[in-house]
Design an enzyme around this catalytic site. Structure first.
Site, PDB file in Angstrom:
ATOM      1  N   ASP A   1       8.501  62.601  -0.015  1.00 30.20           N
ATOM      2  CA  ASP A   1       7.724  61.678   1.076  1.00 30.20           C
ATOM      3  C   ASP A   1       8.826  63.074   1.693  1.00 30.20           C
ATOM      4  O   ASP A   1       8.972  63.750   1.355  1.00 30.20           O
ATOM      5  CB  ASP A   1       8.537  60.160   1.737  1.00 30.20           C
TER       6      ASP A   1
HETATM    7  C1  GLC Z   1       5.485  60.653   6.883  1.00 27.18           C
HETATM    8  C2  GLC Z   1       5.133  59.580   6.043  1.00 27.18           C
HETATM    9  C3  GLC Z   1       4.094  60.060   4.425  1.00 27.18           C
HETATM   10  C4  GLC Z   1       2.923  60.744   5.518  1.00 27.18           C
HETATM   11  C5  GLC Z   1       4.107  61.898   5.798  1.00 27.18           C
HETATM   12  C6  GLC Z   1       3.412  63.588   5.878  1.00 27.18           C
HETATM   13  O1  GLC Z   1       6.731  61.190   7.393  1.00 27.18           O
HETATM   14  O2  GLC Z   1       6.113  58.857   5.550  1.00 27.18           O
HETATM   15  O3  GLC Z   1       3.376  58.196   4.643  1.00 27.18           O
HETATM   16  O4  GLC Z   1       2.654  61.205   4.412  1.00 27.18           O
HETATM   17  O5  GLC Z   1       5.393  61.796   6.136  1.00 27.18           O
HETATM   18  O6  GLC Z   1       3.003  63.394   6.740  1.00 27.18           O
END
Ligand code: GLC
Length: 752
Positions: free
Chosen positions: A284
């Protein structure tokens, strides 16, 4: 000679079996050969470059980024959604980098791209996987028309805590429902062939257990034992991966002290070795680097080593891989084989998406697909089926022929941006149909529509507008008050300790009720709220989640009976946040609530210490939620009768066949979501009081009775036991067929 023939035959058979096994596990021989050839040519820096994912929001070319792509230091981009810009970056990757490996472009397409659907929690309330698949297909068609070929969806986090802002993005508290919805979304996004230009790779997230954040506070620690992980939190991921999901995203949380982004047990032992996952794992956003504040990594280099060895193939925005893996490999601190494996996983997905053959997007396509009429109609239908009628004293549906004047009021009545809900980067508020707009456009000829906002926004504490709203109510035959949450109040990092309506919204509803006119309260929110007071003040209560682009049209059609509510709650609504965690499929206890307990107002003075009995409940709020999982009313009513099983005793390999009669006992046609629950009465470990195992939407005319036939493999009753084996244990089971998780009488059967 015969011996040679035998050996040859064995070799041929083995090779065929191996390739079949490989195909089953997502390996395509031709693609694997191409990967072999490509990896052999790659330098270590180019391999690490493929593992580097960069987010870029700018709408013009960035030379530093272009140089990085040109030098093979960037493998993927997210948040570039201009087709011309995507093609320019892609051209640089294809034509100006040494090996011409295409980029994969990602985006958070969570509940629609331009045409915005209800938030996933609302989509779950439809209990209609076919509709969800269609909606995901629409999202893919719109998103891929800009060059996006990868979405960070579906979010499969089970959540039993509405304080957690991200409950909005998942499918609620039930493992089976989340599994079915997750599979449907994967099918919709990826289609039959991921190489189709309208297909985009799904990314199942957040792996794993993220929704169990302690206290419902986002990013917080979780403490999930392996058996609970396997019985509750992992099944939706297995289901989605078996449905073909091409990528997985790690979660921010640590579980019992191990951050998922560094959790080898999760990412290698389970995901790869047990589940044969062949796609790639992306961290993430900066979650690799965040293992330092977690206190799990000493520095960025250590974090990159931990993540790589745990099984994270791609680094989202922490730049640790591209900064440290080269030196770690040179120092012999990490094996290059982990890097090769990661690169192979990434290249495999790029080949499967057809990016090597068709890397560019038609720069005009988006003009043909954004907000297509059929997309908007599907979004409207999704709102109709997701809205949950929580209470109704018969006031709904309104009769337009008898309603001369209608007051539309409330801070969410004409809030086009807020109505779209969380995770909206591409939906446009100017395309939103708000309830006010819809009531005026669709019913304004037959009904005089009055409008008073009452409050300026959901958190507005200023009661000044309430008086004007009440004055307008006195001139109306009925009042529609639309309240809830601004979109920012749910979603990532947006958690609430108090789930009562914000600002002076409750006061607005109570004041409107004092007008003596029928008050219909409509709630647009990203999570369950505590609505007991609003229920008491309202003649009817409709929960529409954040409904997206077509929310207004659908709500107006539901209010006037052109559509009939059929939504069912995918998550329990507590009486207060003090009841949390409260969910239907909880384990039994040794002293379960009996229903005859003495509540706080009935306790006599100087009551003796043991005089109240000893069961599991709250003196002030009992144990029953405000609204239970699976609950939802219609404008008609349904009766379940003649529930019969084909046997009483089943073997573990048997399939249960059951029939029941469902009757529409009301005066309107309507759709019921019939639900099947089972309870394993005695196990080698304590088991949930009931678990959803099947559901079906059934539409009936007034007075119509349909005999429904369902089957349920006994194997669907399996669970993970203390020996970490998935087993069906012999013994007695209760089975319910009902319209929610608290109704119906159990039917007993036994497994030997
Ligand atoms: C965020 C989220 C994730 C998302 C990613 C990209 O922090 O936790 O669900 O897809 O970043 O935006």
């Amino acid at each position: 000679m015969i011996q040679l023939k035998k050996i040859f035959l064995i070799l041929v058979c083995t090779s065929v079996m191996w390739s079949c096994a490989q195909e089953k596990n997502g390996f395509d021989r031709e693609i694997e050969r191409k990967i072999d050839r490509l990896v052999k040519k790659m330098t270590l820096e180019e391999k690490i470059g493929q593992m580097n994912l960069i987010s870029f929001f700018n709408s013009n070319i960035d030379q530093q980024l272009a140089d990085g792509i040109r030098n093979g230091q960037v493998g993927s981009l997210i948040n570039v959604v201009d087709p011309a810009l995507v093609n320019e970056y892609q051209r640089i990757a294809i034509e100006e980098s040494r090996l011409g490996i295409p980029l994969i472009i990602g985006r958070d397409v969570i509940h629609g791209f331009k045409t915005v659907f209800p938030i996933p929690l609302g989509l779950a309330a439809t209990f209609n996987p076919g509709l969800i698949e269609q909606g995901a297909r629409v999202a893919a068609i719109e998103a891929t028309s800009t060059g996006v070929r990868w979405t960070f969806s579906p979010m499969l986090d089970i959540s039993r805590d509405p304080r957690w802002g991200r409950i909005a993005e998942g499918f609620g508290e039930d493992t089976y429902l989340t599994s079915v919805m997750g599979m449907a979304m994967v099918r919709g996004y990826q289609g039959d062939d991921p190489a189709d230009p309208t297909a985009m790779a799904a990314c199942v997230k957040h792996f794993a257990g993220y929704g169990a954040a302690e206290g419902g506070r986002d990013y917080n620690s979780t403490f999930i034992p392996e058996r609970v992980l396997r019985n509750v939190y992992l099944p939706p991921f297995i289901a989605a991966i078996q449905e073909g999901a091409l990528t997985v995203m790690t979660s921010f949380n640590d579980n019992d002290g191990i951050p998922s982004t560094g959790n080898r047990f999760l990412l290698r032992d389970i995901l790869r070795d047990e589940w044969d996952f062949t796609g790639f794992v992306v961290s993430d956003w900066t979650s690799i680097y965040e293992m330092i504040p977690h206190g799990f990594a000493s520095d960025a280099s250590h974090a990159s080593q931990l993540a790589l060895e745990a099984g994270v193939d791609m680094d989202m925005m922490s730049f640790t891989y591209v900064s440290h893996l080269g030196e770690l490999a040179a120092e012999g601190k990490i094996s290059e084989k982990w890097i090769d494996q990661a690169v192979r996983n990434i290249l495999r997905v790029k080949f499967k998406l057809g990016l090597f053959d068709n890397p560019y997007v038609d720069e005009q396509m988006h003009k043909q697909v954004f907000y297509a009429p059929e997309h908007l109609e599907l979004a409207r239908k999704s709102v109709v089926e997701s809205a949950v009628l929580l209470s109704n004293d018969g006031t709904l549906p309104l009769d337009a022929s008898k309603t001369k004047t209608l007051l539309i009021t409330g801070p969410m009545a004409d809030a086009p941006y807020e109505q779209l809900g969380t995770w909206i980067f591409d939906g446009e508020e100017q395309r939103t149909v708000t309830p006010l707009t819809a009531f005026r456009q669709l019913y304004g000829n037959a009904v005089r529509i009055l409008y008073e906002p009452g409050l300026a926004f959901s958190r507005d504490k200023n009661p000044a507008g309430i008086r004007k709203a009440v004055a307008a109510a006195r001139k109306a035959d009925a009042v529609i008050v639309i309240v809830g949450e601004e979109s920012i109040l749910s979603g990532e990092a947006h958690c609430l300790a108090d789930l009562n309506l914000q600002g002076a919204q409750s006061e607005l509803i109570a004041s409107l009720a004092s007008s003596g006119k029928p008050v219909i309260t409509v709630v647009m929110a990203g999570r369950p709220l505590t609505l007991s007071r609003e229920k008491e003040c309202s003649n009817a209560l409709l929960f529409a989640f954040h409904p997206g682009t077509m929310g207004g049209t659908a709500i107006a059609d539901l209010i006037f009976g052109k559509e009939v509510p059929s939504g069912k709650l995918p998550v329990t609504f507590p009486v207060s946040s003090g009841q949390i965690p409260v969910y239907y499929n909880h384990n039994r206890t040794g002293r379960p609530f009996l229903g005859n307990e003495t509540f706080i107002d009935d306790i006599p003075l100087k009551a003796g210490q043991t005089s109240l009995g000893n069961t599991s409940f709250y003196l002030d709020q009992g144990i029953a939620p405000q609204f239970p999982f699976g609950f939802g009313l219609s404008y008609t009513s349904f009766a379940y009768t003649n529930i019969h099983l084909d046997k009483v005793l089943y073997g573990k390999k048997d399939t249960i066949s059951l029939t029941f009669d469902l009757t529409n006992t009301g005066k309107r046609s309507g759709t019921e979501v019939a639900q099947l629950y089972v309870c394993d009465k005695t196990g080698s470990v304590t088991r949930p009081v009931k678990e959803l195992k099947k559901f079906e939407r059934i539409t009936l005319e007034p007075g119509e009775t349909r005999t429904v036939m369902w089957t349920l493999p006994v194997n669907d009753l399996a669970f993970w036991n203390l020996q970490m084996e998935k087993v069906v244990e012999p013994g007695q089971f209760d089975l319910w067929v009902a319209g929610d998780s608290v109704s119906g009488d159990p039917v007993l059967f036994e497994v030997y």
